[in-house]
Scaffold this active site. Structure first.
Site, PDB file in Angstrom:
ATOM      1  N   HIS A  10       7.077   5.933   1.461  1.00 38.33           N
ATOM      2  CA  HIS A  10       7.852   4.748   1.083  1.00 38.33           C
ATOM      3  C   HIS A  10       8.800   5.071  -0.068  1.00 38.33           C
ATOM      4  CE1 HIS A  10       4.130   2.616   2.716  1.00 38.33           C
ATOM      5  NE2 HIS A  10       5.105   2.134   3.464  1.00 38.33           N
ATOM      6  N   ALA A  19       0.863  -1.191   0.000  1.00 36.38           N
ATOM      7  CA  ALA A  19       0.000   0.000   0.000  1.00 36.38           C
ATOM      8  C   ALA A  19       0.896   1.236   0.000  1.00 36.38           C
ATOM      9  CB  ALA A  19      -0.961  -0.003   1.181  1.00 36.38           C
TER      10      ALA A  19
END
Length: 282
Positions: free
Chosen positions: A37, A32
């Site tokens: 990230h 996700a």
């Protein structure tokens, strides 16, 4: 980008790369993916010859099984995002590859870091984190690993595990990546309703005001002020706010010269749990 689903094939490939004296950076994720990230991927790319990302929703770090069931899965989208960032390798193992017949966590001693804050509210969580991160380190043997400071306690625990188990990896904490309105990026944000999402930046805004207040007030006054702010919020429910020593993570009751503090918070928007933290200066 190469995708590996088994430890054996990944290890064989990395062995060939390391034989060429290539440095390996590692970014563990549960998928996700968001810009937070991807910022870790960028940092790894800038500082290593090869970057490995993992996507693995680790069952042993969920104390709430409903949270595990509802965790967002966006594998196809995640792969495209990693490809766009020119990530070199994705490790995408099934649960059976990372755990034997028993899907259970090892027991770790993190010198008490595991009993503070999140540890008080999520039984066994950090044993699950330690189990999977140590497994990844054993498989990948990265030179560098990158973790976001949103999960600051997790970052400190991983550093402690590396120290206590003499693991040859440099663990790097990277700044919290935020939405334009200040909300700390999290995979769980996608589960917020419209009203919850509109209200969620209140968490960071409150932390910022608490940091200002901390400069001239006692710790007790700051904590009471934050608790009062949340009592007046109809959408967000405060689970905890604490001021802690960044080294021991123990809750501080008074300021001491030479120590560095951070404010840590957890709040619920319905069933969705959001965490954040902020550096505090005396």
């Amino acid at each position: 980008m190469l995708i590996f689903k088994t430890k054996e094939k990944l290890i064989n490939h990395l062995t060939l790369l390391k034989a060429k004296n290539l440095s390996v950076g590692f970014v563990p994720t549960m998928g996700a993916l968001h810009l937070g990230h991807l910022s870790l991927i960028k940092t790894s790319k800038e500082n290593n010859d090869v970057t490995v990302a993992s996507i693995f929703v680790n069952p042993t770090q969920f104390d709430n099984k409903k949270d595990l069931i509802n965790y967002p899965l966006t594998i196809d989208k995640d792969i495209k995002l990693l490809q766009n960032e020119h990530c070199d390798i994705l490790f995408l193992p099934p649960v059976s590859e990372m755990y034997d017949q028993s899907v259970s966590a090892q027991k770790f001693d993190f010198d008490g870091l595991e009993f503070e804050m999140e540890g008080k509210h999520r039984a066994g969580h950090f044993d699950g984190v330690g189990t999977i991160v140590k497994s990844f380190f054993d498989i990948i043997k990265p030179h560098n690993a990158y973790f976001g400071e949103k999960d600051f306690q997790q970052l400190q625990i991983v550093k402690k595990m590396v120290e206590k188990h003499n693991i040859s990896v440099q663990v790097h904490g990277c700044p919290i990546y935020r939405e334009q309105d200040g909300l700390a990026m999290s995979s769980r944000n996608t589960r917020l309703t419209f009203d919850q999402r509109q209200c969620a930046p209140f968490i960071h805004a409150t932390l910022q005001k608490a940091a200002k207040l901390f400069e001239k007030s006692t710790i007790d006054d700051v904590v009471k002020w934050v608790e009062n702010e949340f009592e007046q919020n109809a959408i967000l429910a405060l689970e905890y706010f604490t001021v802690a020593d960044v080294v021991t993570l123990r809750t501080a009751s008074k300021k001491e010269t030479g120590k560095t503090y951070r404010g840590f918070i957890a709040a619920f928007a319905g069933e969705i749990r959001l965490i954040d933290n902020i550096e505090l200066n005396t």
